[in-house]
Structures are given as structure tokens and as C-alpha cells.
Design a protein around this motif. Structure first.
Motif, PDB file in Angstrom:
ATOM      1  N   LEU A  11      22.741  18.520 -28.235  1.00 50.01           N
ATOM      2  CA  LEU A  11      23.504  17.620 -27.265  1.00 50.01           C
ATOM      3  C   LEU A  11      23.734  16.164 -28.101  1.00 50.01           C
ATOM      4  CD1 LEU A  11      21.214  17.580 -24.447  1.00 50.01           C
ATOM      5  CD2 LEU A  11      23.364  18.723 -24.389  1.00 50.01           C
ATOM      6  N   LYS A  12      23.232  15.794 -29.059  1.00 46.83           N
ATOM      7  CA  LYS A  12      23.572  14.779 -29.680  1.00 46.83           C
ATOM      8  C   LYS A  12      24.653  15.065 -30.923  1.00 46.83           C
ATOM      9  CE  LYS A  12      18.897  12.571 -30.166  1.00 46.83           C
ATOM     10  NZ  LYS A  12      17.879  12.494 -30.977  1.00 46.83           N
ATOM     11  N   TYR A  13      24.508  16.353 -31.360  1.00 51.87           N
ATOM     12  CA  TYR A  13      25.761  16.749 -32.272  1.00 51.87           C
ATOM     13  C   TYR A  13      27.084  16.456 -31.394  1.00 51.87           C
ATOM     14  CZ  TYR A  13      28.475  20.275 -34.722  1.00 51.87           C
ATOM     15  OH  TYR A  13      29.561  20.990 -35.550  1.00 51.87           O
ATOM     16  N   ARG A  14      27.004  17.150 -29.967  1.00 56.69           N
ATOM     17  CA  ARG A  14      28.251  17.418 -29.267  1.00 56.69           C
ATOM     18  C   ARG A  14      28.369  15.962 -28.460  1.00 56.69           C
ATOM     19  NH1 ARG A  14      26.887  22.287 -25.410  1.00 56.69           N
ATOM     20  NH2 ARG A  14      24.840  21.579 -25.898  1.00 56.69           N
ATOM     21  N   LYS A  15      27.753  14.929 -28.972  1.00 54.27           N
ATOM     22  CA  LYS A  15      27.859  13.482 -28.409  1.00 54.27           C
ATOM     23  C   LYS A  15      27.852  13.545 -26.970  1.00 54.27           C
ATOM     24  CE  LYS A  15      30.624  11.799 -32.407  1.00 54.27           C
ATOM     25  NZ  LYS A  15      30.314  12.852 -33.373  1.00 54.27           N
ATOM     26  N   LEU A  16      26.790  14.241 -26.555  1.00 48.57           N
ATOM     27  CA  LEU A  16      26.360  14.203 -24.876  1.00 48.57           C
ATOM     28  C   LEU A  16      25.655  13.241 -24.560  1.00 48.57           C
ATOM     29  CD1 LEU A  16      27.138  17.917 -24.329  1.00 48.57           C
ATOM     30  CD2 LEU A  16      28.808  16.041 -23.860  1.00 48.57           C
ATOM     31  N   ILE A  17      24.661  12.798 -25.340  1.00 51.19           N
ATOM     32  CA  ILE A  17      23.645  11.882 -25.413  1.00 51.19           C
ATOM     33  C   ILE A  17      23.812  10.914 -26.691  1.00 51.19           C
ATOM     34  CG2 ILE A  17      22.060  13.436 -23.867  1.00 51.19           C
ATOM     35  CD1 ILE A  17      20.500  13.777 -26.663  1.00 51.19           C
TER      36      ILE A  17
END
Length: 301
Positions: free
Chosen positions: A295-301
Motif C-alpha cells: 500500500l505504501k509502494y502504491r502511495k495508498l497510505i
């Protein structure tokens, strides 16, 4: 060579949760911390894989074949298990291309897993018998494990989980492929109410999958699958849900894809008065915390 597939998973603790809403309603909430089973093979993924791996080892099958999305907890756990126990593993990944920087795929590759991307049309065939027969013919020395790991061998591991739990009025779990809920239905007494929270949209079909895996599910009515609390669909979540996960962080690590949705739904049910005062609840933490990295990699959080 003998391999220990136990890993002492039944030693995972049961944690009592403190929260004003629980105190106000005199509700006791426990969490079975299966996120602590193993650093690489966490939660229900280990429960499901355990007897698949045991079967492969007993029958001298050294090659595994499975299916997953690019950020899958199943992929991560299977990769870790393959590395730990020495299996040669191929995973067919929903593609059509692989992102070399995806942290989950990088981990799987580092564990020696062969990643085979396919387009979404091909990936949809993963449950079709003709397609599976074709794959088995092409790879005659492989054990095929379904996406998410849910099959009859997986049931044995989840039944062990169910039988390790202390008595409560209700047991809750997040549901992706149905195996964990089916195993809980099989392993828990009929007097326990069992609830699943589907984490994907249009999940009514999972009721049939659960009844295929569990004969008890066909003939008893002490279980229910909630399909309306997906919070946007698989891999999606609302700001309110993510804020809830963060608010619980001091007590319990949560991700918003599986166990975060589960706990948020339980608290919503308490707030609405659906869960009555004096109820004792057990929620299963099915792991998947590695998903936070994705999720961090996809900048979702």
C-alpha cells in the motif's frame, strides 16, 4: 529428510482488546493473534498451507504451482514457505506484466519463486477444470494449490485453529476465498455463532464455495457471511477505515484489506446495536501485515 511443519502456531496468543465502546456495552472482544505465527508465513496463510506442504512432502512432490495477484498475501506466504522448506514453486500472477519494483514480487523472486504473468482473461480460468487439467498435464510433477490456498487440505489447518480457541459466543474472520470461514464452521461447536466479512465486492458466490468446503455449512445455520462491508472492494478502503486502523495501532497492528475491515465491521455492528451487550467475541487476526508495504509502494497510505 523429515520436515517440521508445526511451527508452534497454536501458541499464538489471544489478546483482549480495550475500547470505550466495548466497555459501554459490556462486550468482551478477544483477538487470536495469528499474525504472529511466523515472520514469513503469517496468519491463515500458514494454516491453509501447512497440510498442502505436508501432503507434497509425504508424496515426494517437490514442485508447487499456484495463482495470485501481484500484492497477494498468499504469494508472499507461499514464497516464504518454499524458501523455508525447499520447494520449487511457480506462481501464475495476474498481469499481463510484472513490476520489477513491486516489493511482494521482489520478495517472491528472492525466495526462488518462478513468476509467470498472464493476462486477466487467462487468469479468470484459474478455477476451471479444463484449464487446471491442462496445467497439470504440462507440469505433471507439481501440486496445484488454488488461489488463496483454500482446499480440503487447507481445511485441516483451519480446523486446528478453531479447536485451539477458548469458548466464546461469536467467532469472526475476514473472508477472501472462503477457506478460513469454512474451516471455522467445521471445527467450532454448533453453539458458537460464526461470522465472516467478505473483503471483496459481489461476494455472494462465496456462500457456495464455503458449502463446498464444509459439509457442516450445508446443514447448520450458525454462520453468516456479510457481503456488504467491503468498503469499496478488494484492495480498497475508505479514509474512515484507515483512520480506525491507525487508532488501534497502539494495541493491535492492522491493515485495511483484511483484519482492519473485520474489526471495523465488528465495531460498526456494536454501534448499531446488532451485537448485544454481554457478548463475548473472538476475532481472528489472519495476518497479511506485509500488505502495508504494498500500500505504501502504491502511495495508498
Amino acid at each position: 529428510m523429515s520436515i517440521d511443519f508445526q511451527l508452534n502456531v497454536d501458541q499464538t496468543p489471544v489478546q483482549k482488546i480495550a475500547h470505550p465502546m466495548l466497555a459501554e456495552n459490556n462486550i468482551t472482544l478477544f483477538v487470536k493473534r495469528d499474525d504472529l505465527t511466523h515472520p514469513l508465513i503469517s496468519g491463515n496463510k500458514w494454516r491453509k498451507l501447512k497440510y498442502n506442504l505436508h501432503y507434497a512432502h509425504k508424496n515426494k512432490i517437490h514442485n508447487l504451482l499456484s495463482f495470485s495477484g501481484a500484492f497477494s498475501n498468499h504469494l508472499y506466504a507461499l514464497a516464504g514457505a518454499s524458501r523455508l522448506f525447499g520447494f520449487n514453486t511457480e506462481v501464475i500472477v495476474r498481469g499481463p506484466e510484472l513490476d520489477a519494483n513491486n516489493p511482494c514480487l521482489k520478495f517472491a523472486s528472492a525466495c526462488g519463486v518462478k513468476l509467470t504473468p498472464v493476462n486477466r482473461i487467462t487468469y479468470r480460468k484459474r478455477y476451471e477444470q479444463d484449464y487446471l487439467s491442462e496445467l497439470q498435464t504440462q507440469r505433471p510433477d507439481s501440486l496445484i494449490i488454488p488461489e488463496g490456498g483454500s482446499n480440503q487440505l487447507a481445511m485441516k489447518g483451519v480446523i486446528e485453529l478453531a479447536q485451539s480457541l477458548p469458548p466464546t459466543d461469536q467467532v469472526w474472520c475476514a473472508v477472501g476465498s472462503g477457506g478460513t470461514l469454512a474451516g471455522l464452521i467445521e471445527g467450532l461447536p454448533n453453539s458458537t455463532q460464526i461470522y465472516g466479512v467478505a473483503v471483496l465486492k459481489q461476494a455472494n458466490y462465496l456462500n457456495d464455495e464455503i458449502q463446498k468446503l464444509s459439509l457442516k455449512a450445508k446443514r447448520q445455520d450458525n454462520w453468516h457471511l456479510f457481503t456488504e462491508y467491503h468498503y469499496g472492494g478488494y484492495g480498497k478502503f475508505t479514509d474512515e477505515l484507515w483512520q480506525f486502523c491507525q487508532s488501534m495501532r497502539a494495541q493491535l497492528p492492522l491493515e485495511p484489506i483484511y483484519t482492519g475491515k473485520l474489526l471495523f465491521t465488528i465495531f460498526s455492528q456494536i454501534k448499531q446495536g446488532v451485537i448485544k451487550p454481554n457478548t463475548r467475541i473472538m476475532a481472528i487476526h489472519t495476518g497479511g501485515l506485509q500488505g502495508l508495504t504494498g500500500l505504501k509502494y502504491r502511495k495508498l497510505i
